[in-house]
Design an enzyme around this catalytic site. Structure first.
Site, short mmCIF file in Angstrom:
data_model
loop_
_atom_site.label_atom_id
_atom_site.label_comp_id
_atom_site.label_asym_id
_atom_site.label_seq_id
_atom_site.Cartn_x
_atom_site.Cartn_y
_atom_site.Cartn_z
N ASP A 32 0.78 -0.91 -0.06
CA ASP A 32 -0.07 -0.07 0.19
C ASP A 32 0.83 1.14 0.05
O ASP A 32 1.35 1.91 1.01
CB ASP A 32 -1.03 0.09 1.28
CG ASP A 32 -1.89 0.96 1.43
OD1 ASP A 32 -1.81 1.87 0.52
OD2 ASP A 32 -2.93 1.17 2.11
N GLU A 57 7.93 -4.47 -9.25
CA GLU A 57 8.69 -3.68 -8.13
C GLU A 57 10.01 -2.98 -8.90
O GLU A 57 10.16 -1.81 -8.52
CB GLU A 57 9.20 -4.58 -7.11
CG GLU A 57 8.17 -5.21 -6.15
CD GLU A 57 7.45 -6.52 -6.39
OE1 GLU A 57 7.00 -7.04 -5.72
OE2 GLU A 57 7.57 -6.47 -7.80
#
Length: 257
Positions: A67, A136
């Site tokens: 998050d 990522e």
């Protein structure tokens, strides 16, 4: 267990089966501290009370990773920006090694840490909308805590490819790689068929089997300190933080000027 007491998940029990649904629709089922804490509470209950634990998401998204909004709010309020990866890694360890059969029932998008939840499970079932990605590296981050679980499930090179390419793979590719065990357009029916069979397996047998498998493959524990250190390093990098916060504030992706 008070199944109505949770903010980020929904939980229901059906005999020996516990259904845990990620329920943060406003945040694409991203992983925050509260979700990790609540999942750990459910797992503690399952150790004694359940022989099967089913993880589910929403119809359009299973789980979308960390998050970033929570990190941004911490930064804005002057709190220390030190997201500890250890509680999440330990949660995944519990799912992978606990005395119950774990099943991921996947629909829709799975990204980053969501792939971690999938990779920890003993059995992965999906419908035709499921797609999997590790994004990522686009933010200068690493799927450091995901990789030990993912490599265990699909092997080093496939995990390497998924990490480097950063783009989604569809469910058919995921089945071919072994990330997904079975896929069907009617995944609810597929799940019911599996549960009808798995209910016959006694909990004592599951406990012994998982204990043996944990002994045969103990790499998850050995990889933990390396994964945690790598995760802390990339989240502490000011440039990576800048990319994350710019994305939250403006919607711009890292590659956009």
């Amino acid at each position: 267990m008070n199944t109505a007491a949770y903010e980020t998940i929904r939980v229901r029990m059906q005999g020996p089966v516990c259904f845990l649904q990620f329920n943060r629709p406003e945040a694409k089922n991203t992983i925050n501290e509260r979700l990790v804490y609540e999942c750990r509470q459910v797992i503690d209950h399952c150790r004694e009370q359940a022989s099967i634990l089913v993880l589910e998401g929403l119809p359009d998204v299973f789980c979308f990773g960390a998050d970033f909004q929570e990190l941004h709010e911490k930064k804005a309020s002057g709190q220390s920006l030190d997201p500890s990866p250890e509680p999440l890694y330990d949660l995944w360890l519990d799912l992978a090694t606990g005395p119950f059969i774990t099943i991921s029932h996947v629909r829709g998008k799975v990204n980053a840490g969501g792939v971690g939840f999938v990779a920890t499970c003993d059995i992965v079932l999906a419908d035709e909308t499921a797609e999997f990605s590790l994004s990522e590296l686009l933010f200068g981050l690493l799927p450091a805590c995901v990789l030990p679980f993912l490599i265990r499930r699909i092997g080093f090179q496939k995990a390497n490819y998924l990490t480097l390419m950063t783009q989604p793979v569809n469910v058919r590719q995921a089945v071919e790689w072994g990330l997904v065990d079975a896929c069907d357009a009617e995944s609810e029916t597929l799940l019911r068929k599996h549960l009808m069979r798995l209910r016959y397996v006694p909990k004592r047998g599951i406990e012994r089997y998982k204990r043996l498998m944990n002994s045969l493959q103990d790499g998850l524990h050995r990889a933990k300190p390396l994964a945690l250190e790598a995760n802390r390093e990339v989240f502490a990098d000011p440039r990576n933080q800048e990319l994350i916060f710019r994305y939250i504030e403006t919607g711009q992706f890292p590659w956009e000027s």
